[in-house]
Design a protein around this motif. Structure first.
Motif, PDB file in Angstrom:
ATOM      1  N   ILE A 190      -0.331   8.507  -5.576  1.00  0.00           N
ATOM      2  CA  ILE A 190      -1.221   8.126  -6.680  1.00  0.00           C
ATOM      3  C   ILE A 190      -1.030   9.028  -7.895  1.00  0.00           C
ATOM      4  O   ILE A 190      -1.444   8.677  -8.999  1.00  0.00           O
ATOM      5  CB  ILE A 190      -2.690   8.149  -6.226  1.00  0.00           C
ATOM      6  N   VAL A 224       2.397   4.300  -7.584  1.00  0.00           N
ATOM      7  CA  VAL A 224       1.755   3.611  -8.710  1.00  0.00           C
ATOM      8  C   VAL A 224       2.767   3.387  -9.829  1.00  0.00           C
ATOM      9  O   VAL A 224       3.756   4.124  -9.965  1.00  0.00           O
ATOM     10  CB  VAL A 224       0.550   4.439  -9.214  1.00  0.00           C
ATOM     11  N   LYS A 278      -0.301  11.003   0.103  1.00  0.00           N
ATOM     12  CA  LYS A 278      -1.138  10.101  -0.690  1.00  0.00           C
ATOM     13  C   LYS A 278      -1.286  10.603  -2.123  1.00  0.00           C
ATOM     14  O   LYS A 278      -1.269   9.803  -3.079  1.00  0.00           O
ATOM     15  CB  LYS A 278      -2.515   9.975  -0.039  1.00  0.00           C
ATOM     16  N   CYS A 324      -6.524   6.551   4.529  1.00  0.00           N
ATOM     17  CA  CYS A 324      -5.839   6.721   3.247  1.00  0.00           C
ATOM     18  C   CYS A 324      -5.646   5.406   2.491  1.00  0.00           C
ATOM     19  O   CYS A 324      -5.064   5.416   1.394  1.00  0.00           O
ATOM     20  CB  CYS A 324      -4.472   7.374   3.467  1.00  0.00           C
ATOM     21  N   PHE A 325      -6.073   4.313   3.036  1.00  0.00           N
ATOM     22  CA  PHE A 325      -5.870   3.032   2.360  1.00  0.00           C
ATOM     23  C   PHE A 325      -6.858   2.894   1.190  1.00  0.00           C
ATOM     24  O   PHE A 325      -8.066   3.063   1.356  1.00  0.00           O
ATOM     25  CB  PHE A 325      -6.069   1.864   3.341  1.00  0.00           C
ATOM     26  N   GLY A 326      -6.322   2.591   0.019  1.00  0.00           N
ATOM     27  CA  GLY A 326      -7.154   2.370  -1.157  1.00  0.00           C
ATOM     28  C   GLY A 326      -7.791   3.618  -1.737  1.00  0.00           C
ATOM     29  O   GLY A 326      -8.788   3.529  -2.479  1.00  0.00           O
ATOM     30  N   LEU A 327      -7.257   4.785  -1.439  1.00  0.00           N
ATOM     31  CA  LEU A 327      -7.826   6.023  -1.989  1.00  0.00           C
ATOM     32  C   LEU A 327      -7.427   6.185  -3.455  1.00  0.00           C
ATOM     33  O   LEU A 327      -6.312   5.858  -3.861  1.00  0.00           O
ATOM     34  CB  LEU A 327      -7.353   7.238  -1.194  1.00  0.00           C
ATOM     35  N   THR A 328      -8.335   6.732  -4.235  1.00  0.00           N
ATOM     36  CA  THR A 328      -8.075   7.097  -5.624  1.00  0.00           C
ATOM     37  C   THR A 328      -8.169   8.613  -5.769  1.00  0.00           C
ATOM     38  O   THR A 328      -8.470   9.335  -4.811  1.00  0.00           O
ATOM     39  CB  THR A 328      -9.087   6.413  -6.551  1.00  0.00           C
ATOM     40  N   LYS A 333      -3.433   4.492   7.894  1.00  0.00           N
ATOM     41  CA  LYS A 333      -3.879   3.108   7.775  1.00  0.00           C
ATOM     42  C   LYS A 333      -5.393   2.993   7.621  1.00  0.00           C
ATOM     43  O   LYS A 333      -5.885   2.112   6.906  1.00  0.00           O
ATOM     44  CB  LYS A 333      -3.421   2.310   8.994  1.00  0.00           C
ATOM     45  N   ALA A 352       0.809  -1.210   0.000  1.00  0.00           N
ATOM     46  CA  ALA A 352       0.000   0.000   0.000  1.00  0.00           C
ATOM     47  C   ALA A 352       0.839   1.254   0.000  1.00  0.00           C
ATOM     48  O   ALA A 352       0.342   2.332  -0.333  1.00  0.00           O
ATOM     49  CB  ALA A 352      -0.927  -0.007   1.207  1.00  0.00           C
ATOM     50  N   ASN A 353       2.125   1.164   0.350  1.00  0.00           N
ATOM     51  CA  ASN A 353       2.968   2.344   0.450  1.00  0.00           C
ATOM     52  C   ASN A 353       3.786   2.605  -0.806  1.00  0.00           C
ATOM     53  O   ASN A 353       4.580   3.543  -0.828  1.00  0.00           O
ATOM     54  CB  ASN A 353       3.918   2.195   1.641  1.00  0.00           C
TER      55      ASN A 353
END
Length: 285
Positions: free
Chosen positions: A80, A6, A76, A39-43, A36, A2-3
């Motif tokens: 991304i 992309v 974040k 911000c996890f899985g944010l687009t 944790k 997750a860190n």
């Protein structure tokens, strides 16, 4: 993981975008609860919702070096790497001031010098109040234009080292930027033009109204005379039915100079009164 950044992300300033944040602070962000859970899985689309929930700006605080939600969302976005059009919409958003500041922070970290001046300088006209959190965890009052000014001129903001920014006058000389026109200068020009119009309207009025007599500069040098005392009316003793006789100074001088004559006259009168054959008044019968 997750860190990780992309895969399709472009390098910024010759390095990984996440490396713009120092390693110590970056590891603290990865270990924080906000990162944790929130911000996890944010687009790029979901970051907007989290940005609208922001209540203040800041870097790290406390003895344990805890990161603020503003700093977590900044990292974040570096991870991304959203498109430039999304960041521009963040900056142009007038309803949520912290969304605007988040977009300005990301533009300052990743944008070119021309883009930074182009998109951040219009925010100088935003005078809204914002809350900032310092290192001690205390909140301070600030304004949006102050935050933008520090972004463009300081070396560190929110505990993040800002990339070097080229000076504006260099870009103006290279004709890459137009000279900046401040909103205050426009207001001053309007005020001066209105004052000139008022003066032009007052000029014909001044010509119509006669001016009072003014003393020349020569008259101003001369002292003004007080009225002479001889023109003042004094109370005459005749009003009270009295006669006032002032002795002439010549008689007083004559009397004071010849005292012997007065004595001789008095002696003659006494001698005449004592002589026989005469009355009291000195006549013979």
């Amino acid at each position: 993981m997750a860190n990780r950044t992309v895969k399709d992300a472009n390098s910024i300033h010759g390095t990984n975008p996440q490396y713009l944040v120092e390693k110590i602070i970056r590891t603290r962000i990865y270990e924080s609860k906000y990162w944790k859970e929130e911000c996890f899985g944010l687009t790029a689309e979901l970051v907007v919702d989290k940005a609208m929930e922001l209540k203040f700006v800041g870097g790290v605080y406390g003895g344990n070096v805890k990161p603020t939600p503003f700093l977590c969302l900044t990292l974040k976005m570096l991870q991304i790497q959203p498109e430039k059009d999304i960041i521009v919409e963040f900056i142009k958003n007038e309803d949520f001031k912290y969304v605007r500041l988040l977009g300005a922070m990301y533009m300052r970290l990743t944008g070119t010098a021309v883009d930074c001046y182009k998109y951040l300088e219009p925010l100088y006209n935003d005078y809204r109040k914002i809350k900032t959190q310092n290192r001690n965890g205390e909140f301070e009052l600030m304004h949006v234009d102050e935050f933008i000014d520090e972004l463009l001129h300081s070396e560190r903001m929110c505990d993040v080292i800002l990339p070097r920014l080229q000076k504006r006058h260099v870009l103006e000389e290279a004709e890459m930027l137009d000279p900046r026109i401040s909103a205050l200068e426009e207001d001053l020009d309007e005020v001066e033009s209105s004052e000139e119009e008022d003066e032009e309207e007052e000029k014909p009025e001044r010509l119509q109204t006669p001016e009072p007599h003014r003393r020349s500069y020569r008259d101003n040098d001369r002292p003004r005379r007080t009225p002479s005392p001889r023109y003042r009316r004094s109370r005459s003793p005749r009003r009270f039915g009295l006669l006032y006789f002032s002795p002439s100074p010549r008689r007083d001088r004559h009397r004071s100079k010849s005292p012997r004559r007065h004595r001789s006259r008095s002696r003659d009168r006494r001698h005449r009164s004592k002589s026989p054959g005469k009355g009291k008044e000195g006549y013979t019968f």
